[in-house]
Design a protein around this motif. Structure first.
Motif, mmCIF file in Angstrom:
data_model
loop_
_atom_site.group_PDB
_atom_site.id
_atom_site.type_symbol
_atom_site.label_atom_id
_atom_site.label_comp_id
_atom_site.label_asym_id
_atom_site.label_seq_id
_atom_site.Cartn_x
_atom_site.Cartn_y
_atom_site.Cartn_z
ATOM 1 N N UNK A 153 -16.781 76.871 -19.211
ATOM 2 C CA UNK A 153 -16.029 76.289 -18.496
ATOM 3 C C UNK A 153 -15.468 74.893 -18.325
ATOM 4 N N UNK A 154 -14.299 74.826 -18.848
ATOM 5 C CA UNK A 154 -13.951 73.320 -19.527
ATOM 6 C C UNK A 154 -13.976 72.094 -18.120
ATOM 7 N N UNK A 205 -9.479 66.112 -26.109
ATOM 8 C CA UNK A 205 -8.989 65.449 -25.570
ATOM 9 C C UNK A 205 -8.783 65.343 -23.304
ATOM 10 N N UNK A 206 -8.524 66.395 -23.641
ATOM 11 C CA UNK A 206 -8.167 66.999 -21.798
ATOM 12 C C UNK A 206 -9.475 66.637 -20.881
ATOM 13 N N UNK A 207 -10.941 67.380 -22.204
ATOM 14 C CA UNK A 207 -12.005 67.261 -21.583
ATOM 15 C C UNK A 207 -12.171 65.216 -20.616
ATOM 16 N N UNK A 208 -11.692 64.298 -21.977
ATOM 17 C CA UNK A 208 -12.149 63.073 -21.384
ATOM 18 C C UNK A 208 -11.024 62.610 -20.124
ATOM 19 N N UNK A 209 -9.902 63.486 -20.121
ATOM 20 C CA UNK A 209 -8.689 63.521 -18.978
ATOM 21 C C UNK A 209 -9.410 63.844 -17.396
ATOM 22 N N UNK A 210 -9.866 65.111 -17.698
ATOM 23 C CA UNK A 210 -10.856 65.974 -16.737
ATOM 24 C C UNK A 210 -11.780 64.812 -16.016
ATOM 25 N N UNK A 222 -10.599 63.009 -7.618
ATOM 26 C CA UNK A 222 -9.304 64.484 -8.510
ATOM 27 C C UNK A 222 -10.032 65.211 -8.016
ATOM 28 N N UNK A 223 -9.565 66.619 -8.938
ATOM 29 C CA UNK A 223 -9.887 67.878 -9.054
ATOM 30 C C UNK A 223 -10.052 68.169 -10.803
ATOM 31 N N UNK A 224 -11.078 68.452 -11.255
ATOM 32 C CA UNK A 224 -10.585 68.699 -12.485
ATOM 33 C C UNK A 224 -10.069 69.895 -13.276
ATOM 34 N N UNK A 225 -9.624 70.373 -12.357
ATOM 35 C CA UNK A 225 -8.423 71.549 -12.407
ATOM 36 C C UNK A 225 -7.105 70.648 -13.131
ATOM 37 N N UNK A 226 -7.126 69.581 -12.357
ATOM 38 C CA UNK A 226 -5.839 68.799 -12.793
ATOM 39 C C UNK A 226 -4.639 69.143 -12.503
ATOM 40 N N UNK A 227 -4.546 70.205 -11.477
ATOM 41 C CA UNK A 227 -3.906 70.558 -9.940
ATOM 42 C C UNK A 227 -2.973 69.069 -9.942
ATOM 43 N N UNK A 228 -3.613 68.035 -9.377
ATOM 44 C CA UNK A 228 -3.117 66.870 -8.341
ATOM 45 C C UNK A 228 -3.749 65.863 -9.377
ATOM 46 N N UNK A 229 -3.222 65.214 -9.993
ATOM 47 C CA UNK A 229 -3.901 63.990 -10.766
ATOM 48 C C UNK A 229 -4.039 62.942 -9.728
ATOM 49 N N UNK A 230 -5.228 62.131 -9.112
ATOM 50 C CA UNK A 230 -4.344 60.785 -8.815
ATOM 51 C C UNK A 230 -4.510 59.606 -9.156
ATOM 52 N N UNK A 275 -2.906 67.274 -27.317
ATOM 53 C CA UNK A 275 -3.476 67.553 -25.924
ATOM 54 C C UNK A 275 -3.340 65.907 -24.872
ATOM 55 N N UNK A 276 -2.882 65.206 -25.552
ATOM 56 C CA UNK A 276 -2.364 64.230 -24.539
ATOM 57 C C UNK A 276 -1.200 64.765 -24.545
ATOM 58 N N UNK A 277 -0.364 65.200 -24.308
ATOM 59 C CA UNK A 277 0.997 65.190 -24.481
ATOM 60 C C UNK A 277 1.543 66.976 -23.322
ATOM 61 N N UNK A 278 0.232 67.925 -23.513
ATOM 62 C CA UNK A 278 0.245 69.094 -22.075
ATOM 63 C C UNK A 278 0.762 67.505 -20.667
ATOM 64 N N UNK A 279 -0.193 66.219 -20.819
ATOM 65 C CA UNK A 279 -0.329 65.897 -19.811
ATOM 66 C C UNK A 279 0.002 64.143 -19.899
ATOM 67 N N UNK A 280 1.476 64.580 -20.116
ATOM 68 C CA UNK A 280 2.065 63.256 -21.012
ATOM 69 C C UNK A 280 2.055 61.687 -19.846
ATOM 70 N N UNK A 281 2.478 61.994 -18.878
ATOM 71 C CA UNK A 281 2.848 60.762 -17.967
ATOM 72 C C UNK A 281 0.805 60.389 -17.472
#
Length: 734
Positions: A260-261, A294-299, A307-315, A343-349
């Protein structure tokens, strides 16, 4: 027409704190752990055990024989402490630790019929009421007094002190000894309380001593870590509590692979919270070994920022210490730069904001591949400086990123897949998708459509080249069309690729594909999309996809069903299973991560039998923190005014610590419904509890009175029900 009334309630509650290890195991296992009994006998043990058993039966719990013997064996002081802790934990799970006091003590009989007039009177009192002057509303002299501690001027003739339990103006708790408050008359009982014990009792067993408690906690932690899907909020809280009680000295027992991510992000964040972030530290090494994208690092960054590790609402990201910054950059430097940039381009901002905390270009010489991934994400211009030289050299050593032009650009994997699909190149798309099983399973429908459409287009071109006699003769002989073999080959290639990919995807992806593909041999008018997380809305579009052949859908369904059965067969066998017939009306949930923290949660579409009677009382409670500010509930702009107190635009109070050791105050919403007609419009019901902390000074549009949909973070989940009296059912629609 049905009559619906709402009253605000005040609940006395302790500050929110993490659950203890014993409470987590009590909820998950139904086990109670006691210290080992002493050498001497306890003559009062049987009496104390009987008292605890009686209290637990009233709360819906039975005590097993072994647990009763364990209660009787311990000494009196240990028994008293264990009993108080056990009852407190049970009360907290049941919600019985909060004393709900209605704002109007005569609720529902004393709820104002004209809520708009009630609101106007409150506003007039705030703006124009003066001490030692007649009331600005009724003109009564000598009835205006201040209440403590808010000091609002309240008229005793306009607001009945025997009915209100708080300040009528701000609805905050006031001093119980304030002269405005008067004794309340006895309330009319709406529901008869059952004298017997609850119908459904849960058995509590003796789990052993404290050593057994730690061993069972390790088993529960392992069970949560190997879960493939996203955890529910309650399971996520339990995971945090189990990790907090776990020692970081024994890392060998932790699973090397966490599927589970979001679960892995919580584990990695716990490992990185260890004192010291030296790369050679065992916790840091264990965390780095479990990060593969890379998304694991962002989580991890999002989770550490609240924030929520599901990356629904990023603080907004919090400050990252320099040692932790080096650890995260070293992990990113071990990844392929092109894959990391993809992977970074999926959550670029979010990644651009994360770069402001990680400062990847400051240590480009030390972590060149991480710097190259960030440069590809941002399209960094190339000049003659040292950073550009490092980026050019690193890009030349790794494929997928071009640093020969004026800026750094990445050859996107998703762009190549989309190009292959646009060119109807099924073989080329499959070659790319085989490296990402999840994406392949999600795009199986598209691949099969392309294979079938290519078959049909080739056959149509072949039919156009032949004469009518040849086409008729081929049809009568049942000969295969020239393009059929190529289309069948492509379809078989897709099915073979699906067989390998299905073994590596999450259960939610597998079941979603199975539910969608097994009905693709029939025409449908609409497609329904359920968004991620707890959004109540669904997205509906017209379904203009061509129907797939029955043979194709059958082969794909067989592959997916076989994988589901294979996974189910790996579980422990169940000897005897008894299924309650009432579960026939409960729908299986779409996902666990959207479930609310409640004793009873009903997925949308579920039905429950209504009890007998003419009244139905529903509760919705939540708490506020100091950082959140006051909560405002007001009607939605599309909702017409009138009817109940939900239409009042006002704040409901603040959950805060009160000086002098007094407990904090929580807010609740109580809704009373009179069942007058057959069908009642949709209404919000509960119970739901939510902690929120990111609403500073705001009064958001928190609740829709008729749709019952939570449109802000105040209420994490809100059950919406439609009551149908002829069927005697209540249906959950959200």
């Amino acid at each position: 027409m049905s009559r619906s009334r709402t009253a605000h309630t005040t609940a006395i509650t302790e500050p929110a704190r993490p659950r203890s290890l014993a409470t987590v195991l009590l909820t998950r296992r139904g086990a109670v752990y006691l210290p080992a009994p002493g050498a001497g006998a306890n003559p009062a043990g049987e009496t104390g055990a009987a008292l605890i058993e009686a209290d637990l039966v009233q709360r819906g719990y039975l005590v097993s024989t072994g647990l009763r013997r364990a209660f009787a064996a311990v000494d009196a002081r240990t028994l008293g402490d264990a009993g108080r802790a056990l009852l407190a934990a049970v009360d907290r799970d049941l919600g019985a630790h909060r004393d709900h006091v209605p704002l109007l003590r005569g609720f529902p009989d004393t709820v104002p019929e004209d809520t708009y007039r009630h609101y106007v009177e409150r506003v007039l009192g705030i703006l124009f009421q003066q001490p030692h002057q007649p009331c600005v509303v009724c003109g009564t002299e000598g009835s205006v007094v201040p209440v403590s501690p808010c000091a609002h001027l309240v008229c005793g003739a306009c607001f009945d002190g025997a009915d209100f339990s708080a300040c009528p103006v701000c609805e905050r708790r006031i001093d119980p000894a304030d002269p405005f408050l008067r004794p309340a008359p006895p309330r009319r009982r709406l529901f008869r309380r059952a004298a017997e014990a609850p119908q459904r009792l849960r058995l509590l067993s003796h789990g052993g001593d404290l050593t057994a408690c730690r061993a069972d906690a390790a088993l529960e932690l392992d069970a949560l870590l190997v879960r493939t899907g996203a955890l529910s909020p309650q399971d996520a809280d339990d995971l945090d509590a189990l990790l907090a009680a776990r020692s970081r000295d024994d890392l060998d027992r932790l699973p090397s692979r966490v599927p589970g991510r979001e679960t892995k992000a919580r584990l990695v964040s716990w490992l990185l919270d260890a004192p010291g972030t030296d790369p050679a530290h065992p916790c840091v090494a264990a965390a780095a070994a479990r990060i593969d994208t890379a998304t694991d690092v962002l989580r991890v960054l999002v989770l550490r920022s609240g924030g929520d590790p599901g990356l629904v609402d990023i603080p907004r990201f919090c400050r990252t210490p320099r040692p932790l910054r080096r650890v995260l950059l070293s992990v990113l430097d071990t990844l392929d730069p092109a894959q990391a940039a993809e992977d970074m381009r999926r959550y670029r901002r979010a990644w651009i904001h994360a770069a402001e905390r990680l400062h990847p270009f400051e240590q480009a010489d030390r972590f060149p591949r991480a710097a190259l991934a960030f440069a590809a994400l941002r399209g960094t211009p190339l000049t003659d400086d040292g950073l550009s030289a490092v980026l050019r050299r690193t890009a030349a050593e790794h494929g997928g990123i071009d640093a020969t032009g004026a800026s750094v650009t990445a050859h996107r994997w998703s762009g190549r897949v989309e190009a292959a699909l646009a060119a109807r190149d099924v073989d080329g798309a499959l070659a790319l998708l085989r490296s990402r099983p999840g994406e392949l399973v999600r795009r199986v429908d598209h691949l099969l459509r392309l294979a079938v459409e290519a078959d049909r287009s080739d056959a149509d071109r072949s039919d156009a080249d032949r004469s009518d006699a040849d086409r008729s003769d081929a049809h009568l002989r049942g000969a295969d069309r020239p393009g059929a073999e190529a289309g069948a080959r492509r379809a078989r290639a897709v099915v073979r690729a699906l067989e390998h990919a299905a073994t590596s995807v999450a259960p939610a992806v597998l079941l979603s594909a199975l539910g969608s593909l097994r009905v693709r041999d029939r025409e449908h008018t609409v497609r329904v999309f359920f968004p991620k997380a707890g959004a109540a809305k669904t997205h509906v579009t017209d379904d203009d996809r061509p129907v797939l052949p029955s043979a194709v859908t059958r082969s794909v369904t067989e592959v997916l069903t076989a994988e589901v059965l294979r996974r189910a067969g790996r579980g422990a066998p169940v000897g005897v299973a008894v299924v309650d017939a009432a579960l026939d009306g409960v729908i299986a949930p779409f996902t666990e991560r959207t479930a609310s923290r409640a004793l009873v949660t009903l997925p949308r579409g579920s039905e429950l039998a209504l009890p007998d009677g003419r009244s139905l009382r529903l509760f919705l409670t939540w708490t506020e923190s100091e950082a959140s500010g006051r909560t405002g509930i007001r009607r939605h702009p599309q909702q017409p005014a009138g009817g109940d107190l939900l239409h009042l635009r006002r704040g409901l109070g603040r959950r805060r610590e009160v000086a002098g050791g007094r407990r904090a105050q929580a807010i609740g919403l109580r809704r009373h419904v009179r069942l007058r007609r057959a069908t009642i419009p949709t209404l919000a019901c509960g119970p739901v509890r939510s902690e929120h902390s990111r609403l500073p000074g705001s009064r958001p549009d928190a609740l829709r009175a008729r749709t019952g949909r939570a449109v802000d973070r105040i209420i994490s989940a809100c059950l919406v029900a439609r009551i149908n009296r002829p069927r005697n059912k209540i249906t959950a629609s959200r």
